[in-house]
Write an enzyme that holds these catalytic residues in place. Structure first.
Site, PDB file in Angstrom:
ATOM      1  N   HIS A  61      34.547  35.184  42.715  1.00 33.48           N
ATOM      2  CA  HIS A  61      35.742  34.417  43.061  1.00 33.48           C
ATOM      3  C   HIS A  61      35.588  32.923  42.800  1.00 33.48           C
ATOM      4  O   HIS A  61      34.498  32.379  42.893  1.00 33.48           O
ATOM      5  CB  HIS A  61      36.074  34.607  44.537  1.00 33.48           C
ATOM      6  CG  HIS A  61      36.244  36.022  44.942  1.00 33.48           C
ATOM      7  ND1 HIS A  61      35.854  36.496  46.168  1.00 33.48           N
ATOM      8  CD2 HIS A  61      36.771  37.092  44.284  1.00 33.48           C
ATOM      9  CE1 HIS A  61      36.132  37.782  46.264  1.00 33.48           C
ATOM     10  NE2 HIS A  61      36.678  38.180  45.133  1.00 33.48           N
ATOM     11  N   ASP A 169      39.478  42.864  43.373  1.00 37.48           N
ATOM     12  CA  ASP A 169      38.280  42.576  42.582  1.00 37.48           C
ATOM     13  C   ASP A 169      38.124  43.529  41.406  1.00 37.48           C
ATOM     14  O   ASP A 169      37.559  43.165  40.374  1.00 37.48           O
ATOM     15  CB  ASP A 169      37.034  42.615  43.469  1.00 37.48           C
ATOM     16  CG  ASP A 169      36.946  41.397  44.385  1.00 37.48           C
ATOM     17  OD1 ASP A 169      37.759  40.460  44.234  1.00 37.48           O
ATOM     18  OD2 ASP A 169      36.066  41.384  45.263  1.00 37.48           O
TER      19      ASP A 169
END
Length: 185
Positions: A61, A169
């Site tokens: 991230h 994700d």
């Protein structure tokens, strides 16, 4: 407190001095004066914590400017493999990654400057992961890199079938598909 350079410029491993006896231990997890003398001035605005089970992979991230974040990360309980990728276009280590095991045993921390994507996978039965950030969470500026980007070739230690990822994700894209304007850094 030891501040140890890594192969990626500005990415620093921090090893606190641990004072232990039969009662347990004491350590400073952050000392503003030492941090600023060894890294840079910074104003932490938030501390986050997550609990995850074995195989949970969170990342990779980052937030886009003006909400990009520096982080100081540590594993309070259990063990994780912490991974960062340099996404600073003007950096000699652009596209390179660094990984380190962080645990309640080794008590190491990692300073992740702005311009890096960050993630971790839990290696122990569970882990409590804590991190300070210098900018607020801004969902509209949230982004990331696919955990198994073949060009990055990250060894996450666990097999793919052991990994647990969020839907978000799983849908991230490869680094070479992300538009990274030079003004980001």
């Amino acid at each position: 407190m030891q501040f140890i350079e890594t192969p990626l410029k500005d990415l620093i491993v921090i090893e606190p001095n641990v004072f232990g006896d039969n009662r347990g231990y004491f350590l400073e997890s952050f000392n503003k004066e030492l941090f600023e003398a060894n890294i840079s001035p910074i104003e932490w605005i938030q501390v986050n914590e997550s609990l995850s089970s074995r195989g949970v992979l969170r990342g990779l991230h980052f937030q886009k400017p003006p909400f990009n974040q520096a982080k100081l990360v540590r594993c309070v309980h259990g063990e994780v493999l912490d991974v960062v990728v340099d996404i600073r276009l003007n950096s000699p280590s652009y596209g390179k990654h660094f990984s380190i095991k962080l645990s309640n045993e080794n008590k190491k921390q990692l300073f992740v400057p702005r311009g890096f994507a960050h993630g971790f996978v839990v290696l122990s039965e569970s882990a409590v992961f804590s991190y300070m950030v210098d900018n607020k969470y801004a969902p509209d500026y949230d982004s990331g890199i696919l955990w198994n980007d073949p060009e990055l070739n990250i060894d996450w230690i666990l097999s793919e079938k052991e990994l647990i990822l969020s839907k978000k994700d799983q849908l991230l894209t490869a680094l070479n598909e992300i538009e990274i304007p030079s003004r980001w850094i």
